[in-house]
Write a protein that holds these residues in place. Structure first.
Motif, PDB file in Angstrom:
ATOM      1  N   LEU A  66       4.659   5.469  -5.245  1.00 22.33           N
ATOM      2  CA  LEU A  66       4.768   5.429  -6.707  1.00 22.33           C
ATOM      3  C   LEU A  66       3.895   6.504  -7.341  1.00 22.33           C
ATOM      4  CD1 LEU A  66       6.052   3.773  -8.959  1.00 22.33           C
ATOM      5  CD2 LEU A  66       3.955   2.487  -9.073  1.00 22.33           C
ATOM      6  N   TYR A  67       2.695   6.657  -6.808  1.00 16.46           N
ATOM      7  CA  TYR A  67       1.807   7.688  -7.349  1.00 16.46           C
ATOM      8  C   TYR A  67       2.417   9.072  -7.151  1.00 16.46           C
ATOM      9  CZ  TYR A  67      -2.702   9.443  -8.884  1.00 16.46           C
ATOM     10  OH  TYR A  67      -3.695  10.040  -9.608  1.00 16.46           O
TER      11      TYR A  67
ATOM     12  N   MET B 198      -4.022   0.251  -7.623  1.00 13.38           N
ATOM     13  CA  MET B 198      -3.230   1.433  -7.270  1.00 13.38           C
ATOM     14  C   MET B 198      -1.959   1.509  -8.098  1.00 13.38           C
ATOM     15  SD  MET B 198      -3.731   1.323  -3.168  1.00 13.38           S
ATOM     16  CE  MET B 198      -2.744   2.757  -2.814  1.00 13.38           C
TER      17      MET B 198
ATOM     18  N   ALA C 119      -0.865   4.464 -11.049  1.00 10.67           N
ATOM     19  CA  ALA C 119       0.402   5.180 -11.181  1.00 10.67           C
ATOM     20  C   ALA C 119       1.005   4.945 -12.561  1.00 10.67           C
ATOM     21  CB  ALA C 119       1.366   4.734 -10.088  1.00 10.67           C
ATOM     22  N   ASN C 120       0.843   3.719 -13.095  1.00  7.19           N
ATOM     23  CA  ASN C 120       1.366   3.426 -14.428  1.00  7.19           C
ATOM     24  C   ASN C 120       0.727   4.313 -15.486  1.00  7.19           C
ATOM     25  OD1 ASN C 120       3.217   1.572 -13.864  1.00  7.19           O
ATOM     26  ND2 ASN C 120       1.963  -0.205 -14.360  1.00  7.19           N
TER      27      ASN C 120
ATOM     28  N   PHE D 199      -6.973   5.064  -8.773  1.00  5.08           N
ATOM     29  CA  PHE D 199      -6.207   5.086  -7.525  1.00  5.08           C
ATOM     30  C   PHE D 199      -7.156   5.147  -6.333  1.00  5.08           C
ATOM     31  CE2 PHE D 199      -3.588   7.122  -4.260  1.00  5.08           C
ATOM     32  CZ  PHE D 199      -2.472   6.307  -4.301  1.00  5.08           C
TER      33      PHE D 199
ATOM     34  N   VAL E 178      -7.520   2.556  -3.259  1.00  2.00           N
ATOM     35  CA  VAL E 178      -7.394   2.886  -1.834  1.00  2.00           C
ATOM     36  C   VAL E 178      -8.642   2.459  -1.078  1.00  2.00           C
ATOM     37  CG1 VAL E 178      -7.199   4.772  -0.194  1.00  2.00           C
ATOM     38  CG2 VAL E 178      -5.836   4.793  -2.247  1.00  2.00           C
TER      39      VAL E 178
ATOM     40  N   PHE F  82       0.840  -1.201   0.000  1.00  2.00           N
ATOM     41  CA  PHE F  82       0.000   0.000   0.000  1.00  2.00           C
ATOM     42  C   PHE F  82       0.873   1.248   0.000  1.00  2.00           C
ATOM     43  CE2 PHE F  82      -2.900   2.918   2.443  1.00  2.00           C
ATOM     44  CZ  PHE F  82      -3.879   2.992   1.477  1.00  2.00           C
TER      45      PHE F  82
ATOM     46  N   ASN G 292      -0.495   7.188 -15.055  1.00  2.00           N
ATOM     47  CA  ASN G 292       0.104   8.508 -14.879  1.00  2.00           C
ATOM     48  C   ASN G 292       1.438   8.610 -15.604  1.00  2.00           C
ATOM     49  OD1 ASN G 292      -1.585  10.125 -13.515  1.00  2.00           O
ATOM     50  ND2 ASN G 292      -0.596   9.954 -11.531  1.00  2.00           N
TER      51      ASN G 292
ATOM     52  N   ALA H 132      -6.708   7.930 -14.061  1.00  2.00           N
ATOM     53  CA  ALA H 132      -5.737   7.378 -13.109  1.00  2.00           C
ATOM     54  C   ALA H 132      -6.145   7.697 -11.682  1.00  2.00           C
ATOM     55  CB  ALA H 132      -4.354   7.941 -13.409  1.00  2.00           C
ATOM     56  N   ALA H 133      -6.581   8.940 -11.460  1.00  2.00           N
ATOM     57  CA  ALA H 133      -6.946   9.331 -10.094  1.00  2.00           C
ATOM     58  C   ALA H 133      -8.127   8.512  -9.596  1.00  2.00           C
ATOM     59  CB  ALA H 133      -7.269  10.821 -10.053  1.00  2.00           C
TER      60      ALA H 133
ATOM     61  N   ALA I 191       2.681   1.755  -3.257  1.00  2.00           N
ATOM     62  CA  ALA I 191       1.808   2.268  -4.315  1.00  2.00           C
ATOM     63  C   ALA I 191       1.581   3.766  -4.139  1.00  2.00           C
ATOM     64  CB  ALA I 191       0.478   1.529  -4.302  1.00  2.00           C
TER      65      ALA I 191
ATOM     66  N   LEU J 190      -5.475  11.670 -16.733  1.00  2.00           N
ATOM     67  CA  LEU J 190      -5.099  11.822 -15.327  1.00  2.00           C
ATOM     68  C   LEU J 190      -6.279  11.561 -14.423  1.00  2.00           C
ATOM     69  CD1 LEU J 190      -2.705  14.877 -15.326  1.00  2.00           C
ATOM     70  CD2 LEU J 190      -2.201  12.456 -15.443  1.00  2.00           C
TER      71      LEU J 190
ATOM     72  N   SER K 228       5.077   9.546  -9.636  1.00  2.00           N
ATOM     73  CA  SER K 228       4.574   9.805 -10.983  1.00  2.00           C
ATOM     74  C   SER K 228       4.167  11.272 -11.113  1.00  2.00           C
ATOM     75  CB  SER K 228       3.409   8.874 -11.297  1.00  2.00           C
ATOM     76  OG  SER K 228       2.234   9.326 -10.682  1.00  2.00           O
TER      77      SER K 228
END
Lengths: 487, 101
Positions: free
Chosen positions: A170-171, B37, B41-42, B14, B18, A164, B44, B10-11, A167, B7, A174
């Motif tokens: 990583l975000y 998650m 990020a990938n 994500f 979460v 967790f 992004n 992606a958000a 990740a 984006l 990015s």
């Protein structure tokens, strides 16, 4: 290509190959002959240290892999932690692990390889891969006792929280890449400054990224409020792995933090360009860590849990040097981590041996230890006093330097808080010593550690005492290490 | 404003991830949410590579590495879930609570 000095990777490559060799050796070796694997692992770590002294200084793959003084200093800490963890594991390996000893030692070495890459990373991709290479073997090691519910539970908790947090990290990375268009940390800093100069502000993206990166690395460091996993994992994991986790993985997080924040985002900690002062966030988290870690440690009955909360508090002290973000701060942090290696690995080694002998982790069962095994109790006393920061041991010098750097950088309130909580911490460290020396009980057993564990204990005591009395050589090296950031 | 749409995707991914990690009680469900998650990020990285730094390939290489790392993480995760099943005869994480405070 010019400028590529591939030989700088030799220490890492050797350690990696050695880990694979241990996997294979275990296949061919006789099951009864369990000691040889441990000695081979210790030998491999020692050879890597020698190789490291031969090949360092310079960079590989453009600027991705920096083999500078800071990396060298921390690599020595990682190798020391691996050496001591392997040395402490002999009894566990011969009694509790039956079929997979080679993997046990090999994974410790693989995790060390990850830490070594991480400490050299000056680029986000390398940093992230190093971090994962450090953590994934540790997930396996934490859950290594497959039939022990505690171990499996802690492994699951560590895996969920670790993945967790990585990740989230990583975000955050990015977003940093999106804001700057580069993953090189120094270029990132330059680009951020340019954006700032052009627009006069950085905007919410950077704030989000900074918060996410702090959270991601905060999990690795067990910084409050990201510490929830630490006590459970420390309690359930095999004890040498707990020690390795608390020193090696933590030191790796410290390097990663220093590389990203103190090197990459430093321009944004000063008043000149301050869209967000990450120093304040980290200072608040550090103060929370000191308060919560020390107060909660008071009521622990299990020595591993007590040391877990104490390590949460220790990371709070350590972050003072980090928020100071001066060369004195970084050198103090490096020295602190160096002493912490000896004291904490030593304390966990004692806990390992004690558990092997008595099967208990309770602080209460240490009662009267000084009567049956005086040398053993004396070692534990030295480690605990160093963790508490009593002169003339190394922990005192380390705390003094970190606090001095904090005051110099203007964080006086943080240092005062640290001093107050350090007084509280004396209570629970002294409680164990009181148990060992001033209890009327006299236990029937006598603890005699195996030879490798004796070596580890000797290294620990010698390190804490010698580098406490004569800190100057290490301080010089730490000052060299801090110079890489060019403040 | 095509970049914003990527984006936003992606958000949202994500956020779903979460939310899943925090609310799921099934260990495999948690692992799946973690994958979401990582993949957020990938997206992004690949998006920023296309729109912010089109000259290089850093973002795409980063994404490739992350895919590999996420696979490795899932392997270890599933192995531990197997251990959970052997020891508890179930993979509901609410039942796995020997240690508290």
């Amino acid at each position: 290509m010019p400028g590529i000095k591939i030989e700088l990777l030799i220490p890492e490559m050797f350690l990696f190959a050695w880990a694979l060799f241990l996997f294979l050796y275990d296949l061919g070796a006789k099951r009864k002959n369990s000691q040889s694997l441990g000695y081979l692992a210790m030998f491999g770590v020692a050879v890597t240290a020698v190789l490291l002294s031969l090949f360092h200084g310079g960079m590989v793959f453009g600027t991705m892999f920096q083999s500078d003084q800071l990396a060298l200093f921390f690599k020595v800490i990682f190798l020391g932690a691996a050496f001591m963890a392997v040395g402490a594991s002999f009894d566990i390996a011969s009694e509790k692990i039956h079929n997979h000893r080679g993997e046990y030692y090999g994974l410790i070495l693989l995790s060390t390889v990850g830490m070594m890459f991480l400490s050299s990373a000056s680029e986000l991709l390398m940093l992230y891969i190093g971090l994962e290479l450090t953590t994934i073997p540790l997930y396996v090691l934490v859950a290594y006792f497959k039939d022990d519910r505690l171990s499996v539970e802690s492994g699951m908790k560590y895996l969920i929280v670790g993945a967790f947090s990585s990740a989230i990290l990583l975000y955050g990375l990015s977003i940093l890449y999106g804001l700057t268009g580069t993953t090189d940390i120094v270029l990132m800093k330059i680009n951020l400054s340019l954006v700032f100069l052009a627009n006069g502000k950085i905007g919410p993206g950077l704030i989000l990224a900074i918060v996410m990166v702090i959270a991601g690395i905060g999990f690795k460091l067990a910084l409050v409020p990201f510490h929830m996993w630490a006590p459970d994992v420390y309690q359930g994991a095999p004890t040498p792995i707990t020690g390795f986790l608390s020193v090696g993985s933590k030191a790796a997080g410290v390097v990663a933090f220093a590389r990203i924040f103190v090197n990459g985002l430093i321009g944004f900690a000063t008043d000149v360009m301050a869209p967000l002062d990450w120093g304040i966030i980290v200072a608040v988290l550090a103060s929370a860590a000191m308060i919560l870690g020390n107060i909660t440690a008071l009521r622990q009955k299990n020595i591993k849990r007590m040391l877990a909360y104490s390590s949460i508090a220790q990371i709070g002290y350590l972050m003072i040097g980090m928020v100071a973000a001066t060369d004195r701060g970084i050198s103090a942090v490096s020295y602190y981590m160096f002493i912490y290696l000896f004291a904490n690995m030593g304390a966990f080694t004692i806990a390992t041996i004690f558990n092997d002998k008595t099967g208990s982790d309770g602080i209460i069962s240490y009662a009267g230890l000084s009567k049956s095994s005086p040398g053993f109790a004396a070692c534990m006393t030295v480690f605990l006093l160093s963790l508490a920061g009593i002169p003339p041991l190394g922990g005192f010098v380390a705390k003094y330097l970190v606090f001095a750097s904090g005051i110099q950088a203007g964080y006086t309130w943080l240092v005062i808080l640290a001093l107050l909580t350090a007084v509280v911490s004396l209570y629970y460290y002294a409680n164990v010593i009181k148990m060992m020396y001033f209890s009327s009980e006299s236990p029937s057993y006598k603890i005699k550690p195996p030879i490798p564990a004796q070596i580890v204990l000797f290294i620990g005591v010698a390190g804490v005492v010698i580098f406490g009395l004569f800190p100057q050589p290490i301080l010089n090296l730490a000052a060299e290490a801090a110079k890489v950031f060019a403040f | 404003m095509i970049m914003l749409q990527y984006l936003a995707l992606a958000a949202i991914l994500f956020a779903i991830g979460v939310f899943g990690v925090l609310t799921r009680r099934n260990a495999v469900g948690i692992l799946m949410s973690l994958e979401l998650m990582f993949n957020a990020a990938n997206i992004n990285f690949v998006t920023f590579n296309k729109f912010i730094a089109p000259g290089g390939l850093t973002g795409q290489i980063f994404a490739a590495f992350v895919i590999v790392i996420a696979a490795a993480e899932a392997v270890v995760g599933l192995a531990i879930v197997l251990l959970l099943y052997r020891n508890w005869k179930g993979i509901n994480v609410d039942r796995i609570n020997i240690m508290k405070w």
